[in-house]
Design an enzyme around this catalytic site. Sequence first.
Site, PDB file in Angstrom:
ATOM      1  N   CYS A   1       0.846  -1.188   0.000  1.00 63.26           N
ATOM      2  CA  CYS A   1       0.000   0.000   0.000  1.00 63.26           C
ATOM      3  C   CYS A   1       0.879   1.235   0.000  1.00 63.26           C
ATOM      4  O   CYS A   1       1.855   1.314   0.735  1.00 63.26           O
ATOM      5  CB  CYS A   1      -0.954   0.089   1.186  1.00 63.26           C
ATOM      6  SG  CYS A   1      -2.196  -1.191   1.193  1.00 63.26           S
TER       7      CYS A   1
ATOM      8  N   ARG B   1       4.116  -0.375  -4.733  1.00 65.35           N
ATOM      9  CA  ARG B   1       3.778  -0.861  -3.393  1.00 65.35           C
ATOM     10  C   ARG B   1       2.409  -1.540  -3.338  1.00 65.35           C
ATOM     11  O   ARG B   1       2.075  -2.208  -2.358  1.00 65.35           O
ATOM     12  CB  ARG B   1       3.783   0.303  -2.401  1.00 65.35           C
ATOM     13  CG  ARG B   1       5.127   0.933  -2.227  1.00 65.35           C
ATOM     14  CD  ARG B   1       5.048   2.018  -1.194  1.00 65.35           C
ATOM     15  NE  ARG B   1       4.697   1.490   0.109  1.00 65.35           N
ATOM     16  CZ  ARG B   1       5.561   1.051   1.006  1.00 65.35           C
ATOM     17  NH1 ARG B   1       6.842   1.084   0.734  1.00 65.35           N
ATOM     18  NH2 ARG B   1       5.165   0.586   2.158  1.00 65.35           N
TER      19      ARG B   1
ATOM     20  N   TRP C   1      -2.905  -2.529  -1.850  1.00 66.75           N
ATOM     21  CA  TRP C   1      -2.643  -3.959  -1.978  1.00 66.75           C
ATOM     22  C   TRP C   1      -3.570  -4.615  -0.964  1.00 66.75           C
ATOM     23  O   TRP C   1      -3.374  -4.485   0.238  1.00 66.75           O
ATOM     24  CB  TRP C   1      -1.170  -4.257  -1.661  1.00 66.75           C
ATOM     25  CG  TRP C   1      -0.783  -5.677  -1.913  1.00 66.75           C
ATOM     26  CD1 TRP C   1      -0.349  -6.204  -3.096  1.00 66.75           C
ATOM     27  CD2 TRP C   1      -0.754  -6.758  -0.963  1.00 66.75           C
ATOM     28  NE1 TRP C   1      -0.076  -7.542  -2.941  1.00 66.75           N
ATOM     29  CE2 TRP C   1      -0.313  -7.913  -1.653  1.00 66.75           C
ATOM     30  CE3 TRP C   1      -1.072  -6.867   0.387  1.00 66.75           C
ATOM     31  CZ2 TRP C   1      -0.173  -9.147  -1.035  1.00 66.75           C
ATOM     32  CZ3 TRP C   1      -0.940  -8.109   1.004  1.00 66.75           C
ATOM     33  CH2 TRP C   1      -0.491  -9.229   0.291  1.00 66.75           C
TER      34      TRP C   1
ATOM     35  N   ASN D   1      -2.019   2.233   5.909  1.00 64.20           N
ATOM     36  CA  ASN D   1      -1.171   1.127   5.468  1.00 64.20           C
ATOM     37  C   ASN D   1      -0.869   0.290   6.704  1.00 64.20           C
ATOM     38  O   ASN D   1      -0.509   0.841   7.740  1.00 64.20           O
ATOM     39  CB  ASN D   1       0.119   1.722   4.866  1.00 64.20           C
ATOM     40  CG  ASN D   1       1.134   0.651   4.484  1.00 64.20           C
ATOM     41  OD1 ASN D   1       0.786  -0.519   4.319  1.00 64.20           O
ATOM     42  ND2 ASN D   1       2.374   1.059   4.336  1.00 64.20           N
ATOM     43  N   GLY D   2      -1.013  -1.045   6.585  1.00 71.17           N
ATOM     44  CA  GLY D   2      -0.746  -1.918   7.731  1.00 71.17           C
ATOM     45  C   GLY D   2      -1.921  -2.830   7.979  1.00 71.17           C
ATOM     46  O   GLY D   2      -2.809  -2.952   7.132  1.00 71.17           O
TER      47      GLY D   2
ATOM     48  N   GLU E   1      16.667 -18.835  -5.640  1.00 70.59           N
ATOM     49  CA  GLU E   1      16.358 -17.461  -6.042  1.00 70.59           C
ATOM     50  C   GLU E   1      15.890 -17.425  -7.505  1.00 70.59           C
ATOM     51  O   GLU E   1      14.959 -16.688  -7.856  1.00 70.59           O
ATOM     52  CB  GLU E   1      17.597 -16.570  -5.829  1.00 70.59           C
ATOM     53  CG  GLU E   1      17.593 -15.211  -6.503  1.00 70.59           C
ATOM     54  CD  GLU E   1      16.374 -14.347  -6.175  1.00 70.59           C
ATOM     55  OE1 GLU E   1      15.625 -14.686  -5.266  1.00 70.59           O
ATOM     56  OE2 GLU E   1      16.174 -13.332  -6.870  1.00 70.59           O
TER      57      GLU E   1
ATOM     58  N   LYS F   1      12.437 -15.753  -9.026  1.00 66.90           N
ATOM     59  CA  LYS F   1      12.410 -14.767 -10.116  1.00 66.90           C
ATOM     60  C   LYS F   1      11.473 -15.225 -11.233  1.00 66.90           C
ATOM     61  O   LYS F   1      10.653 -14.470 -11.730  1.00 66.90           O
ATOM     62  CB  LYS F   1      13.830 -14.623 -10.651  1.00 66.90           C
ATOM     63  CG  LYS F   1      14.459 -13.343 -10.888  1.00 66.90           C
ATOM     64  CD  LYS F   1      14.553 -12.234  -9.900  1.00 66.90           C
ATOM     65  CE  LYS F   1      13.623 -12.109  -8.770  1.00 66.90           C
ATOM     66  NZ  LYS F   1      14.131 -11.699  -7.518  1.00 66.90           N
TER      67      LYS F   1
ATOM     68  N   GLU G   1       7.661 -15.166 -10.017  1.00 58.40           N
ATOM     69  CA  GLU G   1       6.961 -13.912  -9.737  1.00 58.40           C
ATOM     70  C   GLU G   1       6.653 -13.089 -10.972  1.00 58.40           C
ATOM     71  O   GLU G   1       5.661 -12.379 -10.988  1.00 58.40           O
ATOM     72  CB  GLU G   1       7.641 -13.092  -8.638  1.00 58.40           C
ATOM     73  CG  GLU G   1       8.939 -12.463  -8.974  1.00 58.40           C
ATOM     74  CD  GLU G   1       9.560 -11.714  -7.776  1.00 58.40           C
ATOM     75  OE1 GLU G   1       8.837 -11.161  -6.941  1.00 58.40           O
ATOM     76  OE2 GLU G   1      10.807 -11.692  -7.709  1.00 58.40           O
TER      77      GLU G   1
ATOM     78  N   HIS H   1      16.165 -37.742  -4.948  1.00 57.83           N
ATOM     79  CA  HIS H   1      15.408 -38.152  -3.753  1.00 57.83           C
ATOM     80  C   HIS H   1      13.921 -37.828  -3.877  1.00 57.83           C
ATOM     81  O   HIS H   1      13.196 -37.865  -2.893  1.00 57.83           O
ATOM     82  CB  HIS H   1      16.000 -37.479  -2.513  1.00 57.83           C
ATOM     83  CG  HIS H   1      17.415 -37.885  -2.235  1.00 57.83           C
ATOM     84  ND1 HIS H   1      17.752 -39.133  -1.757  1.00 57.83           N
ATOM     85  CD2 HIS H   1      18.582 -37.227  -2.438  1.00 57.83           C
ATOM     86  CE1 HIS H   1      19.063 -39.218  -1.642  1.00 57.83           C
ATOM     87  NE2 HIS H   1      19.593 -38.071  -2.060  1.00 57.83           N
TER      88      HIS H   1
ATOM     89  N   LYS I   1       5.864  -4.472  -3.723  1.00 54.88           N
ATOM     90  CA  LYS I   1       7.306  -4.366  -3.540  1.00 54.88           C
ATOM     91  C   LYS I   1       7.738  -4.552  -2.091  1.00 54.88           C
ATOM     92  O   LYS I   1       8.655  -5.292  -1.794  1.00 54.88           O
ATOM     93  CB  LYS I   1       7.764  -2.995  -4.060  1.00 54.88           C
ATOM     94  CG  LYS I   1       9.264  -2.741  -3.910  1.00 54.88           C
ATOM     95  CD  LYS I   1      10.055  -3.630  -4.835  1.00 54.88           C
ATOM     96  CE  LYS I   1      11.544  -3.426  -4.740  1.00 54.88           C
ATOM     97  NZ  LYS I   1      12.274  -4.563  -5.312  1.00 54.88           N
TER      98      LYS I   1
END
Length: 593
Positions: free
Chosen positions: A2, A28, A73, A99-100, A471, A475, A478, A494, A588
Amino acid sequence: MCGIFAYLGPRNDAGRVVIDGLKRLEYRGYDSWGIALQTGEDRLWLKKEVGKISAVENLELPNAQIAIGHSRWATHGGVTQKNAHPHLNEKGTLAVVHNGIIENFQELRKELKKKHKFRSETDSEIITHLLEDFLEAGKSLEEAARLASFRLQGRFAFVVISNSERKLVAARRGSPLIIGVGEGEYFLASDIPAFLPYTRHVNYLDDDQMVVISMDKLIPDALFLTLEDASPISKRSIEIDWDAKGAEKGDYPHFMLKEIMEQKETICRAANQDDALIHEVVDLIKKSKGTFLLGCGTAGKVALTGSYLFSRIAKEHINAVFGSEFPAQAHFINDKTLIIAISQSGETADTMEALELAQAKGAKIVSIVNVEGSSMDRMSDITINIKAGPEKAVASTKATTAQIAVLTLLAYAMVGRLNEAKQLLVDAASQITEMLNPRYDGYIETLAVKLKDFESMYVIGRGLNYPMALEAAIKLQEVSYIHAEGFAGGELKHGPIALITQGTPLIALVSKDESEPEILSNAIEVKARGGYVVGVSPENNDIFDYWIKVPDVGNAAPILSIIPIQILAYKLAVLRGNDPDMPRNLAKSVTVK
Ligand code: M6R
């Protein structure tokens, strides 16, 4: 998570300033947006929409000098116009952006419902109704905000305006809010790049503080107060060294591509740390009885890379933990523990909570962050700034490699080889400069065309490249939305090898070290089962169906291995029609738990 933006000052187009600010904060949150303006009418002027603020053009706005806005968001309540912020009271005299997450929202909602009509499903609307009750009881706007904050559990940053008072009032506990101090004008934002075109002078609001910015006098003034008892706090603004251009796309079609390309310079900047600072951190690691590297998402994978670097270079055991999993380790923490937090934003809630937990037990905190003045920076005993400049694409690229560069410095400095590390990183950066050219880009695009319609792909690595395999998967997930998973090469047999069928893409990250023969064997096992093997390696090999060359840079291998995957993920996103800068469901800076 947000974005909040607010303005108070002499400009009459506060609405446009806020819309533009929200556009710069869109990374955001981008489900929906809204703004409220104080126009001198009885009701505040309000506009809320579902969709991206970046799509808004030529919006007719009334004149105003005070405005607040929000890019959302979604957490509580779906992506609807009603759930978009700002939230107004029924009379339209009060507007709040938040925000929160308000953890006790169910109980507050139940209580407030007896008197107020809720028009959204959000937790945020609670703040509006609490404020209204305090105002009706005769409190000023700032006192109402302060008293309302006592009722809220959880993390928040909120800004409120009313139709009658020439003020912006904001409060913070746990979610970021920064004040941009212009020439006779003020900006409030969740992140600095939002107001960079206007000012580089900032004041940070700390937890349990509020700010009242009022137009009462000829020149607007900001008063900082504690939430606890409204005692004044004196704050001096500081000048930050980011410029507005660094936070713009320039000629690039997307921030993600721009930020990938910037790695030519950012690795060198990250490596160019003050020796004394690095040695100070090394002393803390040596003195500690247990060091934890901490991060979330990509930063969590960087933490794991750090653990491998310390083991390989310094023969030192350092734990790597995800922020959200840290509470399970809390019984190992005491005043001899050192925590090294890794975070681009310096605001990630899971990491912040882990740090607060560790600090409460007396642990020392070092943070490796990109955003100067962020919450983690300010709560740490020592901060190392990775100096990557604003990273705006949701997918982290240049901050990732800069963080690895700093961990490489620390690992080498542990054994008195800091200069060697600096040379290694400068050499790696010069190899990146040669690598990032249009031919390389085109070659990876050809691979992306081959892979773009696959449903799944897998990435393997060993040793230093194992965390990078994890990582790489993040990438790819997303931004391309292709199912991707990373494994330690030796783990394939395995279980995961059962997933390989004819043509399944497998990317093998190969370095010229002792792990090379084994990771190649793992790739051969996949090929024997029909897999399509992409080798990311300094040398070609017969088993590779497609070879992406990366320079051999010794212990800087993780930095070089991930860059082609960043490019591949970007290309796949574009080919599949996705927005690589604002992938679905993500934001973000993840400031909620
Ligand atoms: O700001 P931080 O580095 O603390 O963010 C942590 C993660 O949310 C972040 O790395 C996330 O996983 C990225 N979108 C990955 O590209």
